[in-house]
Design a protein around this motif. Structure first.
Motif, PDB file in Angstrom:
ATOM      1  N   ALA A  50      14.810  19.751 -58.033  1.00 53.33           N
ATOM      2  CA  ALA A  50      14.766  18.342 -59.377  1.00 53.33           C
ATOM      3  C   ALA A  50      13.527  18.874 -59.847  1.00 53.33           C
ATOM      4  N   LEU A  51      12.965  18.220 -60.929  1.00 52.84           N
ATOM      5  CA  LEU A  51      11.271  18.009 -61.378  1.00 52.84           C
ATOM      6  C   LEU A  51      10.793  16.637 -61.078  1.00 52.84           C
ATOM      7  N   MET A  52       9.853  16.766 -60.231  1.00 52.77           N
ATOM      8  CA  MET A  52       9.532  15.748 -59.990  1.00 52.77           C
ATOM      9  C   MET A  52       8.085  14.653 -60.534  1.00 52.77           C
ATOM     10  N   ALA A  53       8.295  14.248 -61.568  1.00 54.78           N
ATOM     11  CA  ALA A  53       6.938  13.781 -62.288  1.00 54.78           C
ATOM     12  C   ALA A  53       6.890  11.897 -62.669  1.00 54.78           C
ATOM     13  N   ASP A  54       5.869  11.904 -63.021  1.00 56.93           N
ATOM     14  CA  ASP A  54       4.598  10.186 -62.479  1.00 56.93           C
ATOM     15  C   ASP A  54       4.960   9.841 -63.598  1.00 56.93           C
ATOM     16  N   THR A  55       5.065   8.909 -63.866  1.00 59.77           N
ATOM     17  CA  THR A  55       5.078   7.364 -64.735  1.00 59.77           C
ATOM     18  C   THR A  55       4.013   6.855 -65.654  1.00 59.77           C
ATOM     19  N   GLY A  56       2.813   7.096 -64.301  1.00 55.83           N
ATOM     20  CA  GLY A  56       1.751   7.146 -64.901  1.00 55.83           C
ATOM     21  C   GLY A  56       1.780   5.339 -64.315  1.00 55.83           C
ATOM     22  N   LYS A  57       0.478   4.512 -64.937  1.00 54.28           N
ATOM     23  CA  LYS A  57       0.183   3.747 -64.844  1.00 54.28           C
ATOM     24  C   LYS A  57       1.379   2.211 -64.664  1.00 54.28           C
ATOM     25  N   PHE A  58       2.331   2.246 -65.816  1.00 49.20           N
ATOM     26  CA  PHE A  58       3.933   1.447 -65.624  1.00 49.20           C
ATOM     27  C   PHE A  58       4.767   2.083 -64.490  1.00 49.20           C
ATOM     28  N   THR A  59       5.039   1.855 -62.905  1.00 44.77           N
ATOM     29  CA  THR A  59       6.055   2.205 -63.268  1.00 44.77           C
ATOM     30  C   THR A  59       7.718   1.298 -62.956  1.00 44.77           C
ATOM     31  N   GLY A  60       7.173   0.657 -64.191  1.00 40.04           N
ATOM     32  CA  GLY A  60       8.924  -0.120 -64.802  1.00 40.04           C
ATOM     33  C   GLY A  60       8.831  -0.143 -65.843  1.00 40.04           C
ATOM     34  N   ARG A  61       9.342  -1.256 -66.214  1.00 42.90           N
ATOM     35  CA  ARG A  61       9.100  -1.835 -68.152  1.00 42.90           C
ATOM     36  C   ARG A  61       8.221  -2.863 -67.891  1.00 42.90           C
ATOM     37  N   SER A  62       7.963  -2.526 -68.921  1.00 42.08           N
ATOM     38  CA  SER A  62       6.636  -4.057 -68.798  1.00 42.08           C
ATOM     39  C   SER A  62       7.441  -5.134 -70.112  1.00 42.08           C
ATOM     40  N   PRO A  63       8.578  -5.584 -69.702  1.00 37.20           N
ATOM     41  CA  PRO A  63       9.193  -6.866 -70.572  1.00 37.20           C
ATOM     42  C   PRO A  63       8.756  -7.891 -71.775  1.00 37.20           C
ATOM     43  N   LYS A  64       6.936  -7.933 -70.768  1.00 37.69           N
ATOM     44  CA  LYS A  64       5.851  -9.040 -72.093  1.00 37.69           C
ATOM     45  C   LYS A  64       4.946  -8.864 -72.740  1.00 37.69           C
ATOM     46  N   ASP A  65       5.645  -7.180 -73.108  1.00 35.25           N
ATOM     47  CA  ASP A  65       4.898  -5.945 -74.129  1.00 35.25           C
ATOM     48  C   ASP A  65       6.726  -5.164 -74.848  1.00 35.25           C
ATOM     49  N   ARG A  66       7.617  -6.350 -74.599  1.00 34.66           N
ATOM     50  CA  ARG A  66       8.959  -5.654 -75.144  1.00 34.66           C
ATOM     51  C   ARG A  66       8.973  -6.634 -76.916  1.00 34.66           C
ATOM     52  N   VAL A 300      13.065  13.309 -60.947  1.00 34.28           N
ATOM     53  CA  VAL A 300      12.610  12.188 -59.287  1.00 34.28           C
ATOM     54  C   VAL A 300      11.484  11.596 -60.291  1.00 34.28           C
ATOM     55  N   GLU A 301      11.718  10.162 -59.917  1.00 26.71           N
ATOM     56  CA  GLU A 301      10.272   9.158 -60.485  1.00 26.71           C
ATOM     57  C   GLU A 301       9.215   8.985 -59.748  1.00 26.71           C
ATOM     58  N   ASN A 302       7.397   9.025 -60.012  1.00 29.58           N
ATOM     59  CA  ASN A 302       7.116   8.508 -58.194  1.00 29.58           C
ATOM     60  C   ASN A 302       7.294   8.231 -57.049  1.00 29.58           C
ATOM     61  N   THR A 320       5.126   3.202 -55.809  1.00 29.20           N
ATOM     62  CA  THR A 320       6.250   1.949 -56.529  1.00 29.20           C
ATOM     63  C   THR A 320       7.150   1.624 -55.287  1.00 29.20           C
ATOM     64  N   GLU A 321       8.011   0.515 -55.428  1.00 29.12           N
ATOM     65  CA  GLU A 321       9.058   0.520 -54.566  1.00 29.12           C
ATOM     66  C   GLU A 321      10.226   1.436 -55.471  1.00 29.12           C
ATOM     67  N   ASN A 322       9.821   1.052 -56.917  1.00 29.17           N
ATOM     68  CA  ASN A 322      10.708   1.685 -58.082  1.00 29.17           C
ATOM     69  C   ASN A 322      10.705   2.964 -58.115  1.00 29.17           C
ATOM     70  N   THR A 323      11.430   3.463 -57.671  1.00 25.35           N
ATOM     71  CA  THR A 323      11.418   5.045 -57.661  1.00 25.35           C
ATOM     72  C   THR A 323      12.804   5.451 -57.951  1.00 25.35           C
ATOM     73  N   ARG A 324      12.381   5.922 -58.840  1.00 25.80           N
ATOM     74  CA  ARG A 324      14.269   6.138 -59.078  1.00 25.80           C
ATOM     75  C   ARG A 324      14.423   8.177 -59.271  1.00 25.80           C
ATOM     76  N   THR A 325      16.131   8.345 -59.489  1.00 28.26           N
ATOM     77  CA  THR A 325      15.725   9.373 -59.844  1.00 28.26           C
ATOM     78  C   THR A 325      17.123   9.134 -61.278  1.00 28.26           C
TER      79      THR A 325
END
Length: 533
Positions: A50-66, A300-302, A320-325
């Motif tokens: 699998a490819l492991m990648a980081d999402t950077g500063k944001f490890t989840g959605r930013s609902p206040k910026d949608r 796999v993210e973060n 983050t606890e929000n690690t994902r695949t």
């Protein structure tokens, strides 16, 4: 849908055809995207490929910026609030032009895809990414057209995702440099300043949550779904921590999808072509299907490696606890293809009630189903979120408030109409606590929850006696195969019955208080489902 024209220089996406030296990659297969991502140091390969990648500063959605663009199409239809934030149409044009200029000399990855397994109601997407791994994410998460379908592919919605591009809040109308802006009239989603890939999938989910109920009277749902060998479809609604993914993963049933679906006059269809699962503390023993799906082509993210290895340490929460695949749905052995099935026979609302009040299973009538659908109740306990040290009430309208452009009563009314028309049974399942609240009682055994769901699916709960819950009014079965009868009535599991009564009324009051903001928009039919006291 009206297609966007890419053939002319007057097209808003004409910058894709500009004659710079940069490369524009169209519909690359996973292997090439992985190669490019590795060469560009966007990620690393894990021991399973699998490819492991980081999402950077944001490890989840930013609902206040949608944001959603405010115009004639949306002005009187969108449920404007702190998640559906209005955005000026002229400011959108400005941000779009600045993004085009920014992308004009960049290497880009372009993908054509579908959202929606039902060919009569799908969206045709064009996705433009600056990162190879983001394009792989879209390959995995959206539906993949056949080669023959790509010849004359005419898209009707566009995603442009450029994490490197940041807005200027002083001039661009955003609150922060990062943003996700949905334009339902021009059919474009702009994402900048954030590398969290889930913004793309949830952006399209929000679009479908507008188009399908508003334009087509099709119910869009934040849920998982499966189907039995007899063709009986089941739907599972539930917020994080309630067991939605675990309980819908049944080896005796085919998986339709794990997150986003539509309900038409013909049945249920998946919006996606993949799964985006949390992997914190993942093990083969707990989630064998997800574990085995994390292979070459997956992301796999973060996450982080175990020391001196390329083996993923799924217990590592350092990022983050929000690690994902993210992986294609056909990486799951029992996935249904195409991912659509018939009218739902049973629907399950899952809640992890930390107050020990909700029965482990209850049957809801139409009014109660609409009321609890709008309420979307669960409780978070210590460890589920930073700062949560005691049980915390959580209500999320329609089990997905963050993705609802329309008012929740619109979805609930459609839900009730379909439930009544097709005589669909709705069950409330408590995967939380019994015998007392969190810290006193015990967590409901997974084996009992599975047995109750199986009994409901097999129709065995149609032939038992029920009693009415004294506070909430829904019906509790008095017995269930392979489940001790004494746990079915939550009051009987408490040593102090008066404490249970007080706790039940306190929870009912919380429901009523939460529902105040929906009350003026609700029909008498919906209000009839509220607690009795």
């Amino acid at each position: 849908m009206q297609e966007l024209d890419l053939a002319t220089q007057t097209s808003p996406l004409a910058f894709l055809q500009s004659t710079t030296d940069r490369k524009v990659h169209h519909n690359l297969p996973p292997a090439e995207l992985v190669e490019i991502a590795l060469a560009r140091e966007e990620g690393k390969l894990t021991s399973t490929g699998a490819l492991m990648a980081d999402t950077g500063k944001f490890t989840g959605r930013s609902p206040k910026d949608r944001y959603i663009v405010l115009d004639d199409k949306t002005r009187d239809s969108v449920w404007w609030r702190d998640i559906n934030i209005p955005f000026d149409s002229q400011k959108f044009k400005l941000v779009f032009e600045k993004m085009q200029a920014f992308l004009s000399d960049k290497e880009l990855f372009v993908r054509d895809a579908y959202a929606g397994a039902d060919e009569n109601h799908r969206l045709k997407l064009k996705i433009i990414n600056t990162k190879a791994w983001h394009n792989l994410f879209c390959h995995n998460m959206f539906l993949r057209p056949l080669e023959s379908e790509l010849v004359d592919f005419q898209h009707d919605f566009t995603i442009i995702c450029a994490p490197e591009f940041e807005a200027n809040p002083e001039t661009d109308g955003t609150k922060s440099p990062n943003f996700a802006i949905i334009n339902l009239t021009d059919r474009i989603i702009l994402i900048g300043g954030t590398g969290y890939a889930g913004e793309m999938k949830k952006g399209i989910f929000s679009v479908l949550n507008f188009i399908l109920p508003h334009d087509k009277q099709i119910l869009s749902m934040h849920c998982s779904a499966n189907v039995g060998i007899e063709g009986d479809t089941a739907i599972f609604f539930g917020l994080s921590g309630t067991g939605k993914t675990t309980l819908s993963a049944d080896p005796n049933r085919k998986l339709i999808g794990d997150d986003e679906h539509g309900w038409t006059e013909e049945g249920v269809f998946n919006f996606e072509g993949g799964c985006y699962a949390k992997v914190i503390d993942l093990s083969r023993e707990k989630e064998p299907e997800i574990w085995d799906a994390i292979r070459f082509g997956s992301i796999v993210e973060n996450t982080r490696f175990k020391a001196n290895s390329r083996e993923v340490d799924f217990a590592n929460k350092s990022v983050t606890e929000n690690t994902r695949t993210a992986y294609p749905i056909d990486f799951i052995p029992n996935a249904l293809n195409p991912s659509k099935a018939g009218i739902p026979k049973n629907i399950f609302f899952l809640t992890a009630d930390a107050f020990g009040v909700i029965p482990p299973i209850a049957r809801l009538n139409k009014s109660q189903a609409m009321y609890h659908f709008i309420s979307g109740y669960t409780a978070k306990v210590a460890g589920t979120e930073m700062g949560v040290t005691e049980p915390k009430l959580t209500f999320s309208a329609c089990f997905g408030a963050a993705f609802l452009p329309l008012h929740p009563t619109k979805y609930a009314t459609l839900f009730g109409e379909k439930m009544e028309k097709y005589e669909t049974k709705v069950w409330l399942i408590n995967t939380g606590w019994t015998g007392g609240p969190y810290g006193v009682g015990s967590r409901m055994k997974l084996a009992y929850t599975r047995a109750m769901i199986t009994a409901a699916l097999e129709g065995k709960l149609d032939r038992v006696d029920y009693r009415q819950h004294q506070v909430f009014g829904f019906e509790i079965p008095q017995n269930c195969p392979n489940v001790p009868s004494q746990i079915l009535n939550p009051r009987e599991t408490w040593s102090d019955k008066e404490s249970y009564d007080r706790q039940a009324k306190t929870l009912a009051e919380a429901f009523r208080s939460n529902f105040e903001k929906f009350k003026v928009f609700s029909s008498e039919d919906i209000l009839a489902g509220q607690p009795l006291y």
